[in-house]
Design a protein around this motif. Structure first.
Motif, PDB file in Angstrom:
ATOM      1  N   THR A  49     -47.281 -16.591 -27.050  1.00  0.00           N
ATOM      2  CA  THR A  49     -47.670 -16.236 -25.709  1.00  0.00           C
ATOM      3  C   THR A  49     -47.218 -14.698 -25.541  1.00  0.00           C
ATOM      4  OG1 THR A  49     -45.475 -16.653 -24.829  1.00  0.00           O
ATOM      5  CG2 THR A  49     -47.282 -18.407 -24.716  1.00  0.00           C
ATOM      6  N   PRO A  50     -47.670 -13.912 -24.739  1.00  0.00           N
ATOM      7  CA  PRO A  50     -46.982 -12.689 -24.886  1.00  0.00           C
ATOM      8  C   PRO A  50     -45.652 -12.302 -24.426  1.00  0.00           C
ATOM      9  CG  PRO A  50     -49.070 -12.855 -23.438  1.00  0.00           C
ATOM     10  CD  PRO A  50     -48.723 -14.015 -23.907  1.00  0.00           C
ATOM     11  N   ALA A  51     -45.051 -13.454 -23.899  1.00  0.00           N
ATOM     12  CA  ALA A  51     -43.673 -13.311 -23.484  1.00  0.00           C
ATOM     13  C   ALA A  51     -43.082 -13.550 -24.758  1.00  0.00           C
ATOM     14  CB  ALA A  51     -43.239 -14.515 -22.467  1.00  0.00           C
ATOM     15  N   LEU A  57     -40.818  -8.286 -30.169  1.00  0.00           N
ATOM     16  CA  LEU A  57     -41.018  -6.933 -30.980  1.00  0.00           C
ATOM     17  C   LEU A  57     -40.720  -5.904 -29.421  1.00  0.00           C
ATOM     18  CD1 LEU A  57     -44.304  -7.456 -32.860  1.00  0.00           C
ATOM     19  CD2 LEU A  57     -41.814  -6.985 -33.647  1.00  0.00           C
ATOM     20  N   GLY A  58     -40.617  -6.466 -28.308  1.00  0.00           N
ATOM     21  CA  GLY A  58     -40.387  -5.606 -27.238  1.00  0.00           C
ATOM     22  C   GLY A  58     -41.845  -5.275 -26.586  1.00  0.00           C
ATOM     23  N   GLU A  59     -42.034  -4.242 -25.671  1.00  0.00           N
ATOM     24  CA  GLU A  59     -43.066  -3.962 -25.132  1.00  0.00           C
ATOM     25  C   GLU A  59     -43.866  -3.122 -25.716  1.00  0.00           C
ATOM     26  OE1 GLU A  59     -45.271  -4.282 -21.702  1.00  0.00           O
ATOM     27  OE2 GLU A  59     -43.358  -5.206 -22.086  1.00  0.00           O
ATOM     28  N   PRO A  60     -45.429  -3.339 -25.981  1.00  0.00           N
ATOM     29  CA  PRO A  60     -46.235  -2.465 -27.081  1.00  0.00           C
ATOM     30  C   PRO A  60     -46.392  -1.063 -26.624  1.00  0.00           C
ATOM     31  CG  PRO A  60     -47.422  -4.006 -25.371  1.00  0.00           C
ATOM     32  CD  PRO A  60     -45.936  -4.541 -25.231  1.00  0.00           C
ATOM     33  N   HIS A  67     -60.052  -4.060 -21.900  1.00  0.00           N
ATOM     34  CA  HIS A  67     -60.108  -5.435 -22.437  1.00  0.00           C
ATOM     35  C   HIS A  67     -59.289  -6.406 -21.863  1.00  0.00           C
ATOM     36  CE1 HIS A  67     -62.640  -2.883 -25.135  1.00  0.00           C
ATOM     37  NE2 HIS A  67     -63.379  -3.836 -25.062  1.00  0.00           N
ATOM     38  N   GLY A  68     -58.424  -5.801 -20.583  1.00  0.00           N
ATOM     39  CA  GLY A  68     -57.581  -6.915 -19.955  1.00  0.00           C
ATOM     40  C   GLY A  68     -56.441  -7.005 -20.900  1.00  0.00           C
ATOM     41  N   GLY A  69     -56.003  -6.064 -21.578  1.00  0.00           N
ATOM     42  CA  GLY A  69     -54.607  -6.249 -22.209  1.00  0.00           C
ATOM     43  C   GLY A  69     -54.687  -7.087 -23.343  1.00  0.00           C
ATOM     44  N   GLU A  70     -55.684  -7.380 -23.915  1.00  0.00           N
ATOM     45  CA  GLU A  70     -56.253  -8.615 -24.806  1.00  0.00           C
ATOM     46  C   GLU A  70     -55.680  -7.823 -26.300  1.00  0.00           C
ATOM     47  OE1 GLU A  70     -60.063 -10.148 -24.715  1.00  0.00           O
ATOM     48  OE2 GLU A  70     -59.687 -11.258 -22.975  1.00  0.00           O
ATOM     49  N   PHE A  94     -55.255 -10.874 -28.728  1.00  0.00           N
ATOM     50  CA  PHE A  94     -55.143 -12.065 -27.731  1.00  0.00           C
ATOM     51  C   PHE A  94     -56.454 -12.497 -27.302  1.00  0.00           C
ATOM     52  CE2 PHE A  94     -51.105  -9.842 -27.200  1.00  0.00           C
ATOM     53  CZ  PHE A  94     -50.208 -10.620 -27.536  1.00  0.00           C
ATOM     54  N   GLN A  95     -56.221 -13.959 -27.105  1.00  0.00           N
ATOM     55  CA  GLN A  95     -57.389 -14.549 -26.524  1.00  0.00           C
ATOM     56  C   GLN A  95     -56.912 -15.895 -25.984  1.00  0.00           C
ATOM     57  OE1 GLN A  95     -60.447 -16.006 -29.245  1.00  0.00           O
ATOM     58  NE2 GLN A  95     -61.937 -16.471 -27.791  1.00  0.00           N
ATOM     59  N   ASP A  96     -57.502 -15.839 -24.341  1.00  0.00           N
ATOM     60  CA  ASP A  96     -56.820 -17.111 -23.436  1.00  0.00           C
ATOM     61  C   ASP A  96     -55.376 -17.086 -23.517  1.00  0.00           C
ATOM     62  OD1 ASP A  96     -59.691 -17.599 -23.185  1.00  0.00           O
ATOM     63  OD2 ASP A  96     -59.492 -18.884 -24.653  1.00  0.00           O
ATOM     64  N   GLY A  97     -54.486 -15.776 -23.483  1.00  0.00           N
ATOM     65  CA  GLY A  97     -53.334 -15.666 -23.283  1.00  0.00           C
ATOM     66  C   GLY A  97     -52.471 -16.230 -24.465  1.00  0.00           C
TER      67      GLY A  97
END
Length: 108
Positions: A49-51, A57-60, A67-70, A94-97
């Protein structure tokens, strides 16, 4: 005459010291972006997951706003004081979170 020899020796010594590496200017290391540690990058897995990715790695540094942050890009650049450079880049798709693809690139 003795003073001339003394001054000449002193000037020669100072100039010689400047020409060698004894009296070089200290240059700082320049570091930019996310410090991408090898052991953390190796822990990335598809399905995270993004979390979980943020925890590793920290915040990108870059997120694609169109593209919605994908797509997340982690970029690291280090230029050492001696002139050597290191560049690393990790791109997550990312795809579907969840992480769908992991691409990494390391240069000199």
């Amino acid at each position: 005459m003795a003073r001339l020899i003394l001054y000449s020796t002193l000037v020669f010594g100072l100039l010689h010291g400047c020409g060698s590496n004894l009296l070089t200017v200290h240059r700082l290391d320049i570091q930019q972006g996310n410090a991408l540690e090898e052991e953390r990058v190796e822990q990335l897995r598809r399905g995270m997951t993004p979390a979980q990715v943020r925890f590793l790695l920290g915040e990108p540094l870059l997120q694609d706003p169109f593209h919605g942050g994908e797509r997340w890009d982690y970029v690291y650049y280090l230029k050492r004081g001696d002139g050597q450079t290191q560049r690393r880049r990790v791109t997550l798709q990312f795809q579907d979170g969840r992480v769908e693809a992991i691409r990494g690139l390391e240069e000199g």
